[in-house]
Design a protein around this motif. Structure first.
Motif, PDB file in Angstrom:
ATOM      1  N   MET A   1       0.836  -1.211   0.000  1.00 36.42           N
ATOM      2  CA  MET A   1       0.000   0.000   0.000  1.00 36.42           C
ATOM      3  C   MET A   1       0.863   1.251   0.000  1.00 36.42           C
ATOM      4  N   LEU A   2       1.919   1.217   0.792  1.00 39.75           N
ATOM      5  CA  LEU A   2       2.786   2.380   0.887  1.00 39.75           C
ATOM      6  C   LEU A   2       3.445   2.653  -0.461  1.00 39.75           C
ATOM      7  N   LEU A   3       3.846   1.581  -1.143  1.00 43.60           N
ATOM      8  CA  LEU A   3       4.473   1.714  -2.451  1.00 43.60           C
ATOM      9  C   LEU A   3       3.492   2.348  -3.430  1.00 43.60           C
ATOM     10  N   ALA A   4       2.228   1.877  -3.389  1.00 42.81           N
ATOM     11  CA  ALA A   4       1.210   2.408  -4.295  1.00 42.81           C
ATOM     12  C   ALA A   4       0.992   3.894  -4.022  1.00 42.81           C
ATOM     13  N   GLU A   5       0.964   4.267  -2.743  1.00 45.72           N
ATOM     14  CA  GLU A   5       0.786   5.679  -2.379  1.00 45.72           C
ATOM     15  C   GLU A   5       1.929   6.514  -2.933  1.00 45.72           C
ATOM     16  N   ARG A   6       3.097   5.976  -2.779  1.00 44.34           N
ATOM     17  CA  ARG A   6       4.283   6.714  -3.184  1.00 44.34           C
ATOM     18  C   ARG A   6       4.282   6.960  -4.682  1.00 44.34           C
ATOM     19  N   GLN A   7       3.805   5.976  -5.428  1.00 43.97           N
ATOM     20  CA  GLN A   7       3.786   6.130  -6.887  1.00 43.97           C
ATOM     21  C   GLN A   7       2.478   6.749  -7.345  1.00 43.97           C
ATOM     22  N   ASN A   8       1.689   7.227  -6.379  1.00 48.47           N
ATOM     23  CA  ASN A   8       0.402   7.831  -6.697  1.00 48.47           C
ATOM     24  C   ASN A   8      -0.484   6.900  -7.509  1.00 48.47           C
ATOM     25  N   ASP A   9      -0.330   5.631  -7.261  1.00 48.32           N
ATOM     26  CA  ASP A   9      -1.073   4.611  -7.994  1.00 48.32           C
ATOM     27  C   ASP A   9      -2.419   4.424  -7.311  1.00 48.32           C
ATOM     28  N   ARG A  10      -3.480   4.883  -7.989  1.00 48.96           N
ATOM     29  CA  ARG A  10      -4.803   4.824  -7.361  1.00 48.96           C
ATOM     30  C   ARG A  10      -5.591   3.602  -7.827  1.00 48.96           C
ATOM     31  N   SER A  11      -4.942   2.686  -8.546  1.00 42.93           N
ATOM     32  CA  SER A  11      -5.688   1.545  -9.077  1.00 42.93           C
ATOM     33  C   SER A  11      -6.133   0.643  -7.926  1.00 42.93           C
ATOM     34  N   PRO A  12      -7.228  -0.087  -8.127  1.00 45.77           N
ATOM     35  CA  PRO A  12      -7.775  -0.921  -7.053  1.00 45.77           C
ATOM     36  C   PRO A  12      -6.783  -1.981  -6.589  1.00 45.77           C
ATOM     37  N   MET A  13      -6.890  -2.362  -5.341  1.00 45.46           N
ATOM     38  CA  MET A  13      -6.024  -3.399  -4.797  1.00 45.46           C
ATOM     39  C   MET A  13      -6.909  -4.499  -4.216  1.00 45.46           C
ATOM     40  N   PRO A  14      -7.433  -5.347  -5.085  1.00 48.63           N
ATOM     41  CA  PRO A  14      -8.408  -6.348  -4.621  1.00 48.63           C
ATOM     42  C   PRO A  14      -7.840  -7.234  -3.514  1.00 48.63           C
ATOM     43  N   GLU A  15      -6.569  -7.597  -3.626  1.00 53.05           N
ATOM     44  CA  GLU A  15      -5.993  -8.505  -2.624  1.00 53.05           C
ATOM     45  C   GLU A  15      -5.974  -7.861  -1.244  1.00 53.05           C
ATOM     46  N   ALA A  16      -5.565  -6.574  -1.246  1.00 54.67           N
ATOM     47  CA  ALA A  16      -5.500  -5.864   0.022  1.00 54.67           C
ATOM     48  C   ALA A  16      -6.885  -5.728   0.622  1.00 54.67           C
ATOM     49  N   ASP A  17      -7.874  -5.401  -0.230  1.00 58.34           N
ATOM     50  CA  ASP A  17      -9.236  -5.249   0.274  1.00 58.34           C
ATOM     51  C   ASP A  17      -9.750  -6.558   0.865  1.00 58.34           C
ATOM     52  N   ALA A  18      -9.410  -7.649   0.167  1.00 61.85           N
ATOM     53  CA  ALA A  18      -9.858  -8.960   0.654  1.00 61.85           C
ATOM     54  C   ALA A  18      -9.238  -9.236   2.024  1.00 61.85           C
ATOM     55  N   PHE A  19      -7.984  -8.852   2.163  1.00 58.15           N
ATOM     56  CA  PHE A  19      -7.291  -9.092   3.426  1.00 58.15           C
ATOM     57  C   PHE A  19      -7.928  -8.292   4.567  1.00 58.15           C
ATOM     58  N   ILE A  20      -8.279  -7.017   4.249  1.00 57.70           N
ATOM     59  CA  ILE A  20      -8.925  -6.180   5.267  1.00 57.70           C
ATOM     60  C   ILE A  20     -10.237  -6.823   5.705  1.00 57.70           C
ATOM     61  N   ASP A  21     -11.019  -7.321   4.705  1.00 55.27           N
ATOM     62  CA  ASP A  21     -12.282  -7.987   5.021  1.00 55.27           C
ATOM     63  C   ASP A  21     -12.058  -9.177   5.940  1.00 55.27           C
ATOM     64  N   GLU A  22     -11.010  -9.921   5.594  1.00 56.76           N
ATOM     65  CA  GLU A  22     -10.706 -11.129   6.354  1.00 56.76           C
ATOM     66  C   GLU A  22     -10.431 -10.779   7.816  1.00 56.76           C
ATOM     67  N   LEU A  23      -9.626  -9.716   7.981  1.00 58.37           N
ATOM     68  CA  LEU A  23      -9.293  -9.283   9.345  1.00 58.37           C
ATOM     69  C   LEU A  23     -10.551  -8.857  10.084  1.00 58.37           C
ATOM     70  N   ALA A  24     -11.368  -8.045   9.395  1.00 51.70           N
ATOM     71  CA  ALA A  24     -12.570  -7.523  10.023  1.00 51.70           C
ATOM     72  C   ALA A  24     -13.475  -8.676  10.445  1.00 51.70           C
ATOM     73  N   HIS A  25     -13.564  -9.688   9.578  1.00 48.48           N
ATOM     74  CA  HIS A  25     -14.428 -10.818   9.906  1.00 48.48           C
ATOM     75  C   HIS A  25     -13.910 -11.611  11.087  1.00 48.48           C
ATOM     76  N   SER A  26     -12.605 -11.742  11.119  1.00 48.33           N
ATOM     77  CA  SER A  26     -12.040 -12.546  12.205  1.00 48.33           C
ATOM     78  C   SER A  26     -12.329 -11.898  13.553  1.00 48.33           C
ATOM     79  N   ARG A  27     -12.591 -10.603  13.530  1.00 47.08           N
ATOM     80  CA  ARG A  27     -12.872  -9.919  14.793  1.00 47.08           C
ATOM     81  C   ARG A  27     -14.315 -10.072  15.207  1.00 47.08           C
TER      82      ARG A  27
END
Lengths: 723, 160
Positions: free
Chosen positions: A103-129
């Motif tokens: 994510m930090l790399l994408a921010e640095r390169q101003n890359d605004r393209s979607p990150m499906p893997e990261a989003d899936a991971f966030i969902d996974e974390l949220a669900h585990s809670r």
């Protein structure tokens, strides 16, 4: 440009945090394999993630913020023992490091393209809670712990206490004396020393044994070591160790019940208080502690971040400096206009310039007001905290106290609010400790059983006034004079000459305290002299009124802002100085003949009282002074608490609002007596006198106060006179 | 990735710069010519009103306001044990950045010029200079018969 640099800082700080996070995870993994992860490392990771979340919010990296938020919640549950650090959870945390990096790399390169893997991971974390109920932990042994101590444990500390008890560790109560000035270092050192043996669960200032230079802390510690080992490790004359006794009866599993306060026989809780109400929400109290747990997560939405701007107050200072510069430009313009007006045939041009100048002036003052407004925060910010102090302090001394607050909406400079908190807390504690009587005494004199402490704030011109009033027993003025004479702060003769107000103000003299037997609250924090010093430092002033048997009122007068100071500009020889107007009482014509000299000190009478006199030309070694050569001059009466001093100056230039600026660090190291300096127009710089320090200096010097250079700060206590 | 490339580029450039020409600002103090690395100088202040600070040690001449910031002005002549000189029209204050991060002023009698000195023009010996000067003078530059005493900033602005 500046934005780029700030972004660059963001990247490097975020990178550092993520790297630190990864390192700490390795430590946690090690700990997990050994059985229990180090709670300090858990805290470290929690803090890192919390900081990362704040950074992400600030720099508009919402995805990173969401991930950090989820991580933060998980780590908080681990901290509080609501969730175990298991293998698969660790795996998830390690994956988070990679995702954050991407994510930090994408921010640095101003890359605004979607990150499906990261989003899936966030969902996974949220669900585990989701759907995880907290697992209450049961403690099997009950310890007899001071109710005051228990009442102020944070949720985290409660958890640590329970975990340690469950692990069969013994609890110890340690009382140790710390120097106020080096409190933080000494505490850190103590923590490091006991770390191999156990864990410090909490520490609180203890009621007794402190004075105005030191504080006694009561430390609750869990340790697997025997008390003899502990004693050997901590062998020091000012540390006492005591094992906390166990109770043997079976207890209910619920925490509140298991730790129900048991007033020990030595407990100083007054009979008027049956027992403290069920443990208050710990977060409410946490601010009372010398050291805070990391701030609880604020419910900060990303939306609100986009609408408000966090500004470093130093940036506002810089803007204020620019306004100050513009004000100087304005006065230069006025001079040029005057010159133009004097020229033949240019009258019309001159009046046009004058009009432009007026417009400029108006906008400039609007800009100044705007900047000042941004710095303002309501006093309510600290009053809320005072409510908690009152609750806590009244419970400790077993008195019933009601707090009434008015004027919480009064606004004052942010920097002042921050510095004001400690002095106010201290004054409130004094009111409850020394002012309000116990219920029986109150009933006996026909007062309502419940005492009242009232805080009233209001604006008065360019100042804010805060009154702290109690309906307690009042201050015994006679007794104060007696004690002051006995301690050598004043002579008996001086005591007779002291007015009522001046007598009361003696309580601000360093080392003064009328309480002999230290009671629960004495020794907590700082004395009234520190209160006064802190308020003086803000350009403010504290005064005291008291009626025996009726109550005491402390009045704190503060400038609304530190950015602008009302001052009296004075001249000695070729030099110009500014005196904060808040410390100036009056100015009178100086007459050499009115001076009496006693034992090398100069005095004059002022309406029946004796006023010590110091010549600024002599204090500062300024040669070409007219008043020093017997010419005319003025006496400016300045005050610091009860003490007054007449400063002899050559001339008064008048009152002026000034923007005060700090002297360079290297100069501050070697020169005393100046609070800063200010620009006076025409490129002139005027030094601003630090009146409390000058008064201290003159009145504490035994006989001579000539203009010798005094580079070393003096450390001996300063009283009103020779001691 | 951009960062590594630019970083190495920077290092390379610095290395080249270090191995060749260095720039010094020369100024006059009590008749002698001294110089400081140009990179130490932030600004030369021409118009200034020095406000003396009572009780300050004598190497502190006073304070000036530079765009709203108070700058403490030192007299390098006191540090270098040189004869005091009266303030003249040519006097200037060099605003320098002390290692502590504080901007400080150095009072000089006159600012002369910038010298670009090659390594072979700098003699890195201060053995010839006795007394207090050794601490401050790190080298001697020679150019067209002019002798430049090259100063090191940190000890010059250190306080206490």
């Amino acid at each position: 440009m500046a934005d780029d640099r700030a972004r660059e800082d963001f990247f490097s700080e975020a990178q550092e945090l993520i790297e630190g996070f990864a390192r700490d995870l390795l430590l946690l993994e090690e700990g997990e394999q050994r059985g229990e992860p180090d709670p300090d490392v858990v805290n470290e990771v929690f803090r890192a993630v919390h900081t990362l979340k704040g950074l992400a919010g600030l720099f508009g990296a919402p995805r990173m913020g969401t991930l950090a938020h989820n991580l933060e919640e998980i780590l908080d549950e681990i901290r509080l023992g609501k969730r175990r650090l298991e293998r698969n959870l660790l795996d998830q945390l390690f994956r988070a490091v990679d995702v954050l990096g991407a994510m930090l790399l994408a921010e640095r390169q101003n890359d605004r393209s979607p990150m499906p893997e990261a989003d899936a991971f966030i969902d996974e974390l949220a669900h585990s809670r989701k759907g995880r109920a907290s697992e209450p932990v049961q403690s099997r042994t009950e310890y007899i712990i001071d109710p005051e101590l228990l009442a102020v444990l944070t949720e985290y500390e409660e958890h640590r206490l329970q975990t340690n008890v469950m692990n069969g560790f013994a609890l110890y109560r340690i009382r140790a004396q710390f120097n106020l000035l080096s409190l933080d270092e000494e505490l850190d050192q103590l923590k490091a020393t006991v770390k191999p043996l156990g864990e410090i669960i909490t520490f609180l200032p203890s009621g007794d044994g402190g004075d105005h230079e030191s504080i006694r802390l009561e430390i609750l510690m869990a340790s697997k070591a025997q008390s003899t080992t502990l004693t050997a490790t901590l062998s020091s004359s000012n540390i006492q160790i005591e094992e906390v006794a166990k109770r043997t009866r079976e207890i209910e599993p619920r925490y509140e019940a298991s730790l129900t306060p048991v007033p020990a026989s030595t407990s100083s809780i007054n009979a008027a208080v049956e027992r403290p109400p069920a443990a208050p929400r710990s977060s409410d109290i946490s601010e009372l502690r010398p050291q805070k747990q990391p701030e609880p997560v604020q419910g900060m939405s990303l939306r609100s971040v986009s609408q408000t701007v966090r500004v470093d107050i130093q940036k506002l200072d810089r803007l204020m400096n620019v306004v100050g510069e513009l004000a100087l430009v304005k006065s230069s313009m006025a001079r040029i206009t005057d010159r133009v007006r004097a020229m033949a045939g240019l009258r019309e041009l001159a009046s046009e310039m004058h009009r432009v100048q007026r417009t400029f002036e108006r906008h400039l003052s609007a800009m100044q007001d705007g900047i000042l407004e941004v710095r303002m925060v309501p006093l309510g910010q600290i009053f809320d905290k005072l409510g908690r102090v009152v609750r806590q302090a009244s419970r400790e001394v077993g008195k019933q106290v009601n707090l009434v607050i008015t004027g919480a909406e009064t606004e004052v400079d942010k920097l002042i609010v921050e510095e004001l908190s400690d002095p106010l807390v201290h004054m409130i504690r004094n009111a409850i400790d020394h002012g309000i009587e116990g219920a029986q005494d109150r009933i006996a004199v026909g007062k309502p059983e419940t005492g009242t402490v009232a805080i009233n704030a209001f604006q008065k011109g360019s100042h804010v006034v805060i009154e702290i009033e109690d309906d307690g027993r009042g201050i015994d003025e006679e007794r104060i004079r007696e004690v002051a004479v006995r301690r050598g702060f004043i002579t008996e003769q001086e005591a007779k000459e002291l007015g009522r107000r001046e007598s009361l103000n003696l309580i601000f003299v360093p080392g003064f305290s009328t309480k002999n037997a230290a009671d629960m609250l004495a020794g907590r924090g700082v004395g009234m002299d520190i209160v006064k010093t802190n308020i003086n430092r803000l350009g403010g002033f504290v005064d005291i009124q008291s009626e025996k048997g009726i109550g005491t009122k402390m009045t704190v007068t503060l400038p609304i802002t530190l950015a602008i100071l009302s001052s009296l500009v004075i001249g000695v020889g070729a030099q110009t100085f500014a005196l904060p107007l808040s410390s100036v009482q009056e100015a009178l014509a100086f007459e050499e003949g009115a001076i009496r000299s006693v034992e090398g000190r100069d005095f004059m009478s002022l309406r029946g009282t004796t006023l010590p006199i110091a010549r600024l030309s002599r204090l500062f070694n300024i040669a070409d002074s007219t008043s020093a050569r017997g010419g005319r001059g003025f006496v400016v009466v300045i005050s610091a608490g009860a003490r007054r001093l007449g400063l002899v100056v050559d001339h008064l230039e008048g009152q002026q609002d000034i923007v005060i600026k700090p002297l360079g660090a290297s100069l501050r190291q070697v020169v005393r007596g100046f609070a800063g300096a200010t620009e006076l127009g025409d490129q002139r710089v005027g030094l601003v006198l630090d009146t409390p320090s000058l008064v201290d200096e003159v009145l504490s010097t035994n006989s001579e106060f000539s203009g010798k250079n005094t580079f070393e700060p003096r450390s001996e206590p300063r009283g009103l006179g020779p001691s | 990735m951009l960062a590594p490339a630019s970083a190495s580029d920077r290092i390379l450039r610095r290395a080249v710069a270090e191995s060749s020409i260095a720039e010094y600002l020369a100024f006059r103090l009590s008749g002698e010519t001294y110089a400081l690395p140009l990179s130490d100088i932030r600004e030369i202040l021409t118009q200034h009103v020095l406000t003396p600070v009572p009780r300050a040690p004598k190497e502190i001449l006073g304070i000036v306001s530079v765009r709203g910031q108070l700058v403490t002005v030192l007299d390098p002549r006191v540090r270098l044990r040189l004869k005091p000189q009266p303030q003249t029209k040519r006097s200037r204050i060099l605003a320098v950045l002390a290692p502590s991060g504080e901007t400080m002023g150095l009072f000089v009698d006159e600012v002369l010029q910038v010298y670009r000195l090659a390594p072979n023009e700098i003699e890195h010996t201060s053995q010839a200079l006795g007394g207090n000067a050794v601490e401050h003078v790190v080298g001697i530059g020679r150019r067209d018969g002019v002798l430049l005493f090259l100063l090191s900033l940190p000890p010059l602005v250190a306080m206490g």
